[in-house]
Design an enzyme around this catalytic site. Structure first.
Site, PDB file in Angstrom:
ATOM      1  CG  ASP A  20      -2.118   1.175   0.860  1.00 28.78           C
ATOM      2  OD1 ASP A  20      -1.987   2.253   0.309  1.00 28.78           O
ATOM      3  OD2 ASP A  20      -3.185   0.799   1.812  1.00 28.78           O
ATOM      4  CG  ASP A  21      -0.145   4.631  -0.069  1.00 24.78           C
ATOM      5  OD1 ASP A  21      -0.864   4.432  -0.830  1.00 24.78           O
ATOM      6  OD2 ASP A  21      -0.312   5.411   0.979  1.00 24.78           O
ATOM      7  CB  CYS A  60      -6.303   3.051  -1.764  1.00 22.53           C
ATOM      8  SG  CYS A  60      -6.799   1.492  -0.866  1.00 22.53           S
ATOM      9  NE  ARG A  64      -6.023  -1.058  -1.639  1.00 24.54           N
ATOM     10  CZ  ARG A  64      -5.147  -1.762  -1.158  1.00 24.54           C
ATOM     11  NH1 ARG A  64      -5.329  -3.080  -0.766  1.00 24.54           N
ATOM     12  NH2 ARG A  64      -4.001  -1.161  -0.871  1.00 24.54           N
ATOM     13  CE  LYS A 113      -6.337   0.196   2.108  1.00 26.20           C
ATOM     14  NZ  LYS A 113      -5.220   1.094   2.173  1.00 26.20           N
ATOM     15  CG  HIS A 115     -10.166   1.025   1.448  1.00 21.29           C
ATOM     16  ND1 HIS A 115      -8.873   1.983   1.596  1.00 21.29           N
ATOM     17  CD2 HIS A 115     -11.135   1.827   1.689  1.00 21.29           C
ATOM     18  CE1 HIS A 115      -9.455   3.326   1.760  1.00 21.29           C
ATOM     19  NE2 HIS A 115     -10.569   3.292   2.128  1.00 21.29           N
ATOM     20  CB  SER A 138      -6.614   3.099   4.979  1.00 27.37           C
ATOM     21  OG  SER A 138      -6.741   3.056   3.550  1.00 27.37           O
ATOM     22  CG  HIS A 192      -1.975   4.075   3.799  1.00 25.60           C
ATOM     23  ND1 HIS A 192      -2.386   4.614   5.010  1.00 25.60           N
ATOM     24  CD2 HIS A 192      -2.833   4.642   2.810  1.00 25.60           C
ATOM     25  CE1 HIS A 192      -3.294   5.483   4.666  1.00 25.60           C
ATOM     26  NE2 HIS A 192      -3.681   5.499   3.487  1.00 25.60           N
ATOM     27  CG  ASP A 244      -2.365   0.772  -3.197  1.00 26.72           C
ATOM     28  OD1 ASP A 244      -1.237   1.418  -2.941  1.00 26.72           O
ATOM     29  OD2 ASP A 244      -3.380   1.234  -2.152  1.00 26.72           O
ATOM     30  CG  ASN A 245      -1.830   4.367  -4.716  1.00 24.11           C
ATOM     31  OD1 ASN A 245      -2.914   3.977  -4.198  1.00 24.11           O
ATOM     32  ND2 ASN A 245      -0.718   4.724  -3.443  1.00 24.11           N
ATOM     33  CE  LYS A 265      -2.755   7.539  -1.318  1.00 20.77           C
ATOM     34  NZ  LYS A 265      -2.854   6.967   0.164  1.00 20.77           N
TER      35      LYS A 265
END
Length: 484
Positions: A20-21, A60, A64, A113, A115, A138, A192, A244-245, A265
């Site tokens: 994540d991130d 995010c 996904r 996660k 989300h 998150s 994240h 994810d990004n 991001k």
């Protein structure tokens, strides 16, 4: 495919590991000199590294959604991030990878996660997952509790041990389903913010706490790979690692790096959506390959469907393209380009076709706001880049290639027109404002009382001030008489 990497008779197990991130420049195999990621890097050594791989969105939730459905999130009305008070989720009518693979006997599990909506109709157990061990959104959102399928563990989560906790559940799922086939979606909460590392990894990297967090993700990936080896199922298991990004750069020392790419991001410059991606499948991918042709998160849905031998849904557009030929070392050509979707809207604002990227103009803001928000840095005219020569998006070639600009803009507008023609309902991704009509009978008296109270306090304060000044003058006169 090469002779040493022929497609196996049995459908492969599939493990998708999602950070994540995580930034493009945060892995050793993508240029980091301060973060050591040998186990993640081994996926590239033993399989394939994608240099031009894109998330479905720079944020995010839509990213996904794109991964799990193979469809641009704008087709679902998803435009930003579901909040803890959201009333919507990814539409249940969407077909997820879990639902797709379960048709042909896969056991499906999500660890980590989700989300994509925290209300019951949108949760993983209603979206094709046989097992869910993780969190609904998150790690910076309220009511952050751990789920075991439909049961909530009300014990507050100690995030220092969250990566280890996810890893244990992932290993349990692999052990229980080692006879396969299985699909494991391991979606880490890190890096994240807020970021945490377990005590064993604190101070382990040369990149501060952020580096410690990423190196713990590397450890987690190593645990997965070692378990596959121990069970004798590594050869026919596809393992993908991605993000994810891009990195959340505004978090400064608690954010990662986009490497040579521009921004991170939240924006559709390369740093927001080009993500480090590696895949290993000994039975189907020859080691040490590098793919520089564009690919995206949308492509995994048709790719995994092909590997599992299940037909794609015929009642909807699937935007992704099957990568199996490329994984086998074959033709890397892509039949159509990639569209970049802006945050907070369902609009496509950029388009990549081969090496070329067109980015639509973005309106400016009053210049005085720069000193406060630094938002004009994202304002620009129409942009055209050759990403093969200029991955950092520094040299705008729009004036030099007007015909290319026109053709790519038409393609972008045609794509958007097709999306708009479906009349997709934008989802409610945060709380809907309450109707406050009638509250005046309460708020007005409260406001008057507050003003009167403040006035009284001001009078008392003024009186104390005057009293103190008078007392000070008397003390000075007395001191002068006494000393004279």
């Amino acid at each position: 495919m090469p002779a040493s990497a022929s497609t196996p008779a049995a459908a492969p197990n599939i493990i998708f590991i999602f950070a994540d991130d995580l930034g493009y420049g945060d892995l050793s195999s993508f240029g980091s000199t301060t973060i050591a990621t040998p186990r993640i890097d081994s996926l590239a050594r033993d399989g394939m590294r994608f240099t031009d791989f894109y998330s479905a969105s720079p944020v995010c939730t839509p990213s996904r959604a794109g991964l799990l459905t193979g469809r641009y999130p704008s087709r679902m009305g998803i435009r930003h991030v579901f909040q803890a008070d959201s009333v919507d989720g990814m539409p249940p009518a969407e077909i997820t990878l879990a639902e797709q693979l379960r048709q042909v006997g896969y056991r499906t599990g999500l660890v980590g996660k989700w989300h994509l909506g925290h209300r019951d109709p949108y949760m993983p157990w209603n979206q094709g997952f046989d097992e869910f061990h993780g969190v609904p959104y998150s790690n910076d959102m309220g009511n952050f509790f751990f789920y075991h399928n439909r049961d909530i563990d009300w014990t507050p989560i100690d995030q220092r041990y969250l990566t280890q906790r996810y890893t244990r559940h992932a290993l349990d799922f692999i052990q229980a389903n080692r006879n396969g086939p299985f699909f494991l979606y391991l979606a880490h909460s890190m890096p994240h913010v807020p970021i945490y590392a377990s005590p064993e990894f604190e101070g382990a990297s040369a990149a501060g706490l952020y580096g410690d967090v990423v190196q713990e993700l590397d450890w987690s990936t190593g645990q997965i790979l070692d378990t596959l080896d121990a069970l004798g199922i590594a050869d026919n298991t596809v393992v993908v690692f991605s993000s994810d990004n891009g990195p959340w750069l505004m978090m400064r020392d608690q954010a990662g790096s986009a490497g040579p790419l521009r921004d991170g991001k939240g924006v559709t410059f390369e740093g927001g959506q080009r993500v480090p991606t590696l895949v290993r499948w000994p039975a189907g991918i020859a080691p040490g390959q590098v793919s520089s042709a564009p690919a995206s998160m949308l492509d995994w849905f048709p790719t995994f469907s092909a590997l599992a031998g299940v037909a794609l849904p015929g009642d909807r557009v699937i935007d992704g393209q099957d990568l199996t030929a490329r994984l086998g070392g074959g033709d890397a050509a892509r039949s159509e380009g990639f569209y970049y979707l802006a945050s907070f809207t369902t609009r496509a604002v950029a388009y990549r076709d081969g090496d070329w990227k067109l980015k639509l103009p973005r309106k400016g803001y009053p210049r005085f706001l720069d000193s406060l928000l630094r938002i004009n840095m994202y304002s620009h005219d129409i942009l055209l880049y050759n990403l093969a020569d200029d991955p950092g998006e520094r040299n705008n070639l729009a004036q030099d290639y007007p015909e290319r600009v026109s053709a790519m803009r038409q393609q972008l507008e045609a794509f958007q027109a097709a999306i708009d023609a479906k009349d997709v309902r934008p989802l409610h991704m945060g709380g809907v404002g309450a109707d406050r009509k009638g509250y005046s009978r309460v708020l007005v008296p409260l406001g008057i009382t507050a003003l009167l109270t403040l006035g009284l306090l001001a009078l008392v304060g003024w009186g104390l001030y005057r009293g103190l000044r008078a007392g000070l003058r008397r003390w000075r006169r007395h001191s002068a008489v006494a000393s004279g």
